[in-house]
Scaffold this active site. Structure first.
Site, mmCIF file in Angstrom:
data_model
loop_
_atom_site.group_PDB
_atom_site.id
_atom_site.type_symbol
_atom_site.label_atom_id
_atom_site.label_comp_id
_atom_site.label_asym_id
_atom_site.label_seq_id
_atom_site.Cartn_x
_atom_site.Cartn_y
_atom_site.Cartn_z
ATOM 1 N NE ARG A 1 34.282 54.708 40.637
ATOM 2 C CZ ARG A 1 34.190 53.850 39.441
ATOM 3 N NH1 ARG A 1 33.064 53.629 39.074
ATOM 4 N NH2 ARG A 1 35.153 53.182 38.875
ATOM 5 N NE ARG B 1 43.169 60.504 42.435
ATOM 6 C CZ ARG B 1 42.656 59.336 41.885
ATOM 7 N NH1 ARG B 1 42.280 59.247 40.598
ATOM 8 N NH2 ARG B 1 42.456 58.427 42.590
ATOM 9 C CE LYS C 1 37.226 53.561 36.090
ATOM 10 N NZ LYS C 1 38.619 54.140 36.752
ATOM 11 C CB SER C 2 40.378 47.345 37.401
ATOM 12 O OG SER C 2 40.062 48.406 38.506
ATOM 13 N NE ARG D 1 45.040 45.744 37.460
ATOM 14 C CZ ARG D 1 44.834 46.832 38.117
ATOM 15 N NH1 ARG D 1 43.914 47.496 37.315
ATOM 16 N NH2 ARG D 1 45.029 47.140 39.445
ATOM 17 C CB SER E 1 47.103 51.494 47.056
ATOM 18 O OG SER E 1 47.098 51.945 45.711
ATOM 19 C CG ASP F 1 36.759 52.576 42.810
ATOM 20 O OD1 ASP F 1 37.228 53.381 43.494
ATOM 21 O OD2 ASP F 1 37.448 51.717 41.967
ATOM 22 C CE LYS G 1 40.143 55.717 46.084
ATOM 23 N NZ LYS G 1 41.053 54.886 45.544
ATOM 24 N N GLY H 1 43.939 57.736 37.291
ATOM 25 C CA GLY H 1 44.868 57.441 38.289
ATOM 26 C C GLY H 1 45.549 56.046 37.923
HETATM 27 C C1 S3P Z 1 42.263 50.743 41.169
HETATM 28 C C2 S3P Z 1 42.495 50.678 42.353
HETATM 29 C C3 S3P Z 1 41.833 51.320 43.425
HETATM 30 C C4 S3P Z 1 40.425 52.054 42.722
HETATM 31 C C5 S3P Z 1 40.758 52.764 41.468
HETATM 32 C C6 S3P Z 1 41.151 51.354 40.505
HETATM 33 C C7 S3P Z 1 42.883 49.719 40.139
HETATM 34 O O1 S3P Z 1 42.701 52.530 43.533
HETATM 35 O O2 S3P Z 1 39.956 52.766 43.599
HETATM 36 O O3 S3P Z 1 39.458 53.166 40.909
HETATM 37 O O4 S3P Z 1 42.451 49.604 38.925
HETATM 38 O O5 S3P Z 1 43.904 49.331 40.628
HETATM 39 P P1 S3P Z 1 43.822 52.675 44.928
HETATM 40 O O6 S3P Z 1 44.849 51.715 44.445
HETATM 41 O O7 S3P Z 1 44.147 54.066 44.831
HETATM 42 O O8 S3P Z 1 43.096 52.217 46.071
#
Ligand code: S3P
Length: 444
Positions: A397, A128, A27-28, A32, A173, A321, A348, A100
């Site tokens: 989750r 959030r 996902k991350s 990007r 973060s 996560d 979260k 988020g």
């Molecule tokens: C993420 C960073 C994390 C993670 C989120 C995805 C990202 O959050 O919990 O699911 O893709 O950069 P935080 O940056 O708030 O720790």
């Protein structure tokens, strides 16, 4: 889009996880890939893209800012980059849904654009904290309005210029770090972010893949604004955060032996493996390779007798996560598991400390929530009545963690508010079924 309260799971107890499977794309990295491809010059071809609601919110946002994007089609996406200055004003607000990552990273990427834009989210995202990005972005010269409580909607107003910032993050973060680096692409001079503990570094790796120079020295990462990105090919690995449900599931279910293919094992993401191994888990990394600048492996996991541990604080950001499903592992382990240093779990998609403690209590597990973690005494897992379902609080989750718990439960587990599993793991019910966990999903 389905309302979060629409989907309930009824998960049959027991079972064994066996076979080979591939969980969906990371996902991350998927988020990007769209963001950087959109502002690059030329075409980017992406494979392994996660077709879940969160990554689709990012993709749709860029389409609405005039970027031509074909797909996703079985994980294949083609993006015609518009260059650093080619984005156009969308006709209305951009909806980030439950995501988020979309909201915080886009706040940075869009802070230096020449058009106003408003970012909105669903009920959970609208609660959030956003000041963690809007405050440092304001120090760079950005103008971003929030509610009085520092939450979305985010109203971005164009400014004449952004200037680089040397920022020391108060929380570990990756979203904050990435937001500032993306704003830094549009800023005058150098932008540096220092992290209190290592966080996922996908933004840095991917910027490098697009030909943008990123410098790291110990815990500080820097880039200079005003450069350009060049389109490329990206292969997105399977998401270790989704694989985590099966890593825990196979570890706790007697007789299990499972291979998870092509999983990303970036060192900033492997806390779940480190923690399970410290608990006695039997996890083997096979055929290690690199794909799209990210380390990948096939992971073999077999049932093991787990024991409770004190989770090392340095593993927390590397497993942030995966902590909900690790609570399930702890509930099945012998002895006590203690987690501290994880107050971030409270902000979260839900308050993951309280919501997990409530769900575990329903299963008869002795779990004591702490301000920044949890104390769990391993033992037998009970079950829920249909009328007394565990509430997932629309958190993907949480829903998947309790589905996995059924592998060791004394009877069926009912879970409500599960529709958001679609945000990160489309096809979870079917894939779990193929591996040996029987979930009946009902909408209504
Ligand atoms: C993420 C960073 C994390 C993670 C989120 C995805 C990202 O959050 O919990 O699911 O893709 O950069 P935080 O940056 O708030 O720790």
């Amino acid at each position: 889009m389905a309302q979060p309260s629409d989907t309930r799971y009824l998960v049959a107890p027991g079972g064994t996880l066996r076979g080979r499977l591939r969980v969906p794309g990371d996902k991350s990295i998927s988020h990007r890939s769209i963001m950087l491809a959109a502002i690059a010059e030329g075409e980017t071809r992406i494979s392994g893209f996660l077709e879940g609601a969160d990554a689709m919110a990012t993709l749709t946002a860029f389409r609405r800012m005039g970027v031509r994007i074909e797909g996703p089609d079985a994980g294949e996406v083609r993006v015609q980059g518009v260059g650093m200055r080619g984005l156009q004003a969308p006709d209305g607000t951009l909806d980030m849904g439950n995501s988020g990552t979309s909201m915080r990273l886009l706040a940075g990427l869009l802070a230096g654009q020449s058009f106003p834009v408003t970012l909105v989210g669903d009920a959970s995202l609208s609660k959030r904290p956003m000041r963690r990005v809007t405050e440092p972005l304001a120090q760079m010269g950005a103008r971003i309005g929030t509610t009085e409580g520092g939450t979305a909607p985010l109203d971005l107003t164009p400014v004449a210029r952004l200037t680089g910032l040397d920022y020391v993050m108060p929380v570990a973060s990756a979203q904050v770090k990435s937001s500032l680096l993306l704003a830094g692409l549009y800023a005058e001079g150098e932008t540096c972010v220092t992290e209190p503990a290592p966080t996922r570094d996908h933004t840095e790796r991917m910027l490098t893949a697009f030909g943008y120079s990123v410098r790291r020295q110990a815990s500080k990462v820097c880039l200079t604004g005003g450069g350009r990105l060049t389109g490329c090919r990206l292969k997105i690995p399977a998401d270790i955060s989704s694989a985590a449900f099966f890593l825990v599931g196979a570890s706790i279910a007697p007789g299990s032996d499972l291979i998870l293919e092509g999983v990303g094992i970036n060192p900033t993401r492997v806390g779940v493996i480190n923690i399970l191994r410290a608990m006695g888990g039997d996890i083997e990394l096979m055929d290690r390779r690199t794909a799209g600048g990210e380390p990948v492996a096939d992971i073999r996991v077999r049932h093991a007798r787990l024991r409770g541990i004190r989770i090392p604080v340095d593993q927390v950001p590397l497993a942030i996560d995966e902590l909900p499903v690790l609570f399930i592992a702890a509930a099945c382990a012998e002895g006590e598991t203690i987690l501290t240093g994880a107050e971030e779990l409270r902000v979260k998609e839900s308050d993951r400390i309280q919501v997990m403690a409530d769900g575990l209590a329903k299963l008869g597990v002795c779990a004591e929530p702490l301000p920044d973690g949890m104390r769990i005494f391993g033992g037998a897992l009970g079950s829920t009545g249909d009328a007394d379902a565990i509430d997932a609080h629309a958190d993907h989750r949480i829903a998947m963690s309790f589905a996995i718990a059924a592998l060791r439960a004394s009877g069926p587990i009912a879970i409500r508010d599960c529709a958001n599993v679609e945000t990160s793991f489309p096809g979870f019910v079917e894939l779990a079924g193929a591996a040996g966990l029987s979930i009946q999903a009902t909408r209504g």
